[in-house]
Design a protein around this motif. Structure first.
Motif, PDB file in Angstrom:
ATOM      1  N   ARG A 102       6.504   8.313  62.703  1.00 31.68           N
ATOM      2  CA  ARG A 102       6.554   9.471  63.604  1.00 31.68           C
ATOM      3  C   ARG A 102       5.769  10.665  63.090  1.00 31.68           C
ATOM      4  N   VAL A 103       5.263  10.564  61.849  1.00 32.48           N
ATOM      5  CA  VAL A 103       4.627  11.714  61.216  1.00 32.48           C
ATOM      6  C   VAL A 103       3.221  11.350  60.756  1.00 32.48           C
ATOM      7  N   GLY A 104       2.291  12.257  61.027  1.00 34.57           N
ATOM      8  CA  GLY A 104       0.925  12.114  60.544  1.00 34.57           C
ATOM      9  C   GLY A 104       0.571  13.316  59.693  1.00 34.57           C
ATOM     10  N   PHE A 105      -0.514  13.217  58.947  1.00 31.12           N
ATOM     11  CA  PHE A 105      -0.934  14.315  58.082  1.00 31.12           C
ATOM     12  C   PHE A 105      -2.427  14.555  58.229  1.00 31.12           C
ATOM     13  N   LEU A 106      -2.792  15.830  58.319  1.00 31.60           N
ATOM     14  CA  LEU A 106      -4.187  16.234  58.374  1.00 31.60           C
ATOM     15  C   LEU A 106      -4.398  17.341  57.337  1.00 31.60           C
ATOM     16  N   GLN A 107      -5.250  17.066  56.358  1.00 31.76           N
ATOM     17  CA  GLN A 107      -5.524  18.010  55.270  1.00 31.76           C
ATOM     18  C   GLN A 107      -6.420  19.139  55.768  1.00 31.76           C
ATOM     19  N   LYS A 108      -6.031  20.390  55.493  1.00 31.33           N
ATOM     20  CA  LYS A 108      -6.880  21.542  55.798  1.00 31.33           C
ATOM     21  C   LYS A 108      -7.911  21.688  54.689  1.00 31.33           C
ATOM     22  N   PRO A 109      -9.092  22.147  54.987  1.00 38.40           N
ATOM     23  CA  PRO A 109      -9.623  22.450  56.313  1.00 38.40           C
ATOM     24  C   PRO A 109     -10.060  21.169  57.018  1.00 38.40           C
ATOM     25  N   PHE A 110     -10.046  21.217  58.351  1.00 41.37           N
ATOM     26  CA  PHE A 110     -10.464  20.052  59.126  1.00 41.37           C
ATOM     27  C   PHE A 110     -11.311  20.497  60.311  1.00 41.37           C
ATOM     28  N   LEU A 111     -12.098  19.561  60.811  1.00 38.35           N
ATOM     29  CA  LEU A 111     -12.916  19.804  61.993  1.00 38.35           C
ATOM     30  C   LEU A 111     -12.078  19.537  63.244  1.00 38.35           C
ATOM     31  N   PRO A 112     -12.399  20.194  64.357  1.00 40.19           N
ATOM     32  CA  PRO A 112     -11.631  19.957  65.585  1.00 40.19           C
ATOM     33  C   PRO A 112     -11.539  18.485  65.981  1.00 40.19           C
ATOM     34  N   LYS A 113     -12.651  17.751  65.840  1.00 36.71           N
ATOM     35  CA  LYS A 113     -12.610  16.338  66.237  1.00 36.71           C
ATOM     36  C   LYS A 113     -11.632  15.543  65.351  1.00 36.71           C
ATOM     37  N   MET A 114     -11.453  15.991  64.102  1.00 42.96           N
ATOM     38  CA  MET A 114     -10.500  15.325  63.209  1.00 42.96           C
ATOM     39  C   MET A 114      -9.068  15.547  63.698  1.00 42.96           C
ATOM     40  N   LEU A 115      -8.806  16.715  64.270  1.00 41.85           N
ATOM     41  CA  LEU A 115      -7.489  17.001  64.839  1.00 41.85           C
ATOM     42  C   LEU A 115      -7.219  16.064  66.006  1.00 41.85           C
ATOM     43  N   LEU A 116      -8.164  15.936  66.914  1.00 45.08           N
ATOM     44  CA  LEU A 116      -7.977  15.041  68.059  1.00 45.08           C
ATOM     45  C   LEU A 116      -7.784  13.599  67.601  1.00 45.08           C
ATOM     46  N   GLU A 117      -8.564  13.154  66.640  1.00 43.25           N
ATOM     47  CA  GLU A 117      -8.418  11.781  66.131  1.00 43.25           C
ATOM     48  C   GLU A 117      -7.027  11.563  65.528  1.00 43.25           C
ATOM     49  N   ALA A 118      -6.536  12.548  64.783  1.00 39.54           N
ATOM     50  CA  ALA A 118      -5.206  12.433  64.172  1.00 39.54           C
ATOM     51  C   ALA A 118      -4.118  12.373  65.248  1.00 39.54           C
ATOM     52  N   ILE A 119      -4.267  13.168  66.296  1.00 40.01           N
ATOM     53  CA  ILE A 119      -3.295  13.150  67.402  1.00 40.01           C
ATOM     54  C   ILE A 119      -3.323  11.795  68.095  1.00 40.01           C
ATOM     55  N   GLU A 120      -4.504  11.299  68.388  1.00 40.85           N
ATOM     56  CA  GLU A 120      -4.626  10.000  69.067  1.00 40.85           C
ATOM     57  C   GLU A 120      -4.039   8.874  68.224  1.00 40.85           C
ATOM     58  N   GLN A 121      -4.285   8.886  66.922  1.00 42.79           N
ATOM     59  CA  GLN A 121      -3.734   7.849  66.046  1.00 42.79           C
ATOM     60  C   GLN A 121      -2.211   7.905  66.016  1.00 42.79           C
ATOM     61  N   LEU A 122      -1.665   9.101  65.972  1.00 41.16           N
ATOM     62  CA  LEU A 122      -0.216   9.269  65.953  1.00 41.16           C
ATOM     63  C   LEU A 122       0.401   8.795  67.258  1.00 41.16           C
ATOM     64  N   MET A 123      -0.214   9.138  68.365  1.00 47.73           N
ATOM     65  CA  MET A 123       0.314   8.723  69.663  1.00 47.73           C
ATOM     66  C   MET A 123       0.204   7.212  69.866  1.00 47.73           C
ATOM     67  N   ALA A 124      -0.835   6.629  69.294  1.00 47.21           N
ATOM     68  CA  ALA A 124      -0.997   5.175  69.388  1.00 47.21           C
ATOM     69  C   ALA A 124       0.118   4.446  68.632  1.00 47.21           C
ATOM     70  N   ARG A 125       0.619   5.050  67.555  1.00 49.96           N
ATOM     71  CA  ARG A 125       1.727   4.438  66.819  1.00 49.96           C
ATOM     72  C   ARG A 125       2.998   4.402  67.665  1.00 49.96           C
ATOM     73  N   LYS A 126       3.197   5.449  68.454  1.00 54.47           N
ATOM     74  CA  LYS A 126       4.396   5.521  69.297  1.00 54.47           C
ATOM     75  C   LYS A 126       4.264   4.566  70.482  1.00 54.47           C
ATOM     76  N   ASP A 127       3.055   4.441  70.992  1.00 54.32           N
ATOM     77  CA  ASP A 127       2.807   3.611  72.170  1.00 54.32           C
ATOM     78  C   ASP A 127       1.706   2.605  71.810  1.00 54.32           C
ATOM     79  N   PRO A 128       2.067   1.458  71.204  1.00 52.19           N
ATOM     80  CA  PRO A 128       1.070   0.501  70.728  1.00 52.19           C
ATOM     81  C   PRO A 128       0.122   0.000  71.804  1.00 52.19           C
ATOM     82  N   ASP A 129       0.512   0.072  73.070  1.00 54.84           N
ATOM     83  CA  ASP A 129      -0.359  -0.389  74.147  1.00 54.84           C
ATOM     84  C   ASP A 129      -1.588   0.497  74.298  1.00 54.84           C
ATOM     85  N   ARG A 130      -1.491   1.757  73.796  1.00 54.01           N
ATOM     86  CA  ARG A 130      -2.622   2.685  73.867  1.00 54.01           C
ATOM     87  C   ARG A 130      -3.656   2.354  72.810  1.00 54.01           C
ATOM     88  N   GLY A 131      -3.208   1.761  71.702  1.00 56.46           N
ATOM     89  CA  GLY A 131      -3.939   1.654  70.500  1.00 56.46           C
ATOM     90  C   GLY A 131      -5.164   0.877  70.436  1.00 56.46           C
TER      91      GLY A 131
END
Length: 131
Positions: A102-131
């Motif tokens: 349920r938890v992901g980690f993103l090290q600062k500093p990060f680029l905006p696209k890295m934030l979106l990728e981290a969100i997508e990866q986290l959401m894919a874990r909750k909903d494997p059909d998205r992955g």
């Protein structure tokens, strides 16, 4: 749950970064509620825990430490997704096994696209059909 429809609680005590992240996430289609205070964010979450799909939070908060706030949120809503953003190291292995998915980690500093990728990866874990 669609990334574009996700409701995000964003908690960051550095106001310029909070505003930048909010603009970026809104532009991507997220419904974002922001707080620069961990006390206020936790109070809002406790009042309406089902309102949020994802919490993005800094660990280094001055009032309530981010890890304490996030643990409390997970106690209230165990299926909540949390993305920890911090300049300090954070190890998912330090969490109870049941929470690691349920938890992901993103090290600062990060680029905006890295934030979106981290969100997508986290959401894919909750909903494997998205992955």
């Amino acid at each position: 749950m669609s990334v574009k429809k996700a409701r995000v609680l964003l908690v960051e005590d550095e106001l310029p970064l909070l505003q930048l992240l909010e603009r970026y996430l809104v532009r991507l289609g997220f419904d974002v509620q922001t707080y620069s205070s961990s006390v206020q964010a936790l109070g809002e979450f406790e009042a309406a825990p089902g309102r949020y799909d994802l919490v993005i939070a800094d660990l280094g908060m001055p009032e309530i430490p981010g890890d304490t706030m996030l643990t409390r949120m997970l106690e209230i809503q165990p299926d909540l997704l949390i993305l920890v953003c911090s300049g300090s190291p954070f190890y998912l292995s330090s969490l109870p096994k049941a929470l690691e998915q349920r938890v992901g980690f993103l090290q600062k500093p990060f680029l905006p696209k890295m934030l979106l990728e981290a969100i997508e990866q986290l959401m894919a874990r909750k909903d494997p059909d998205r992955g």
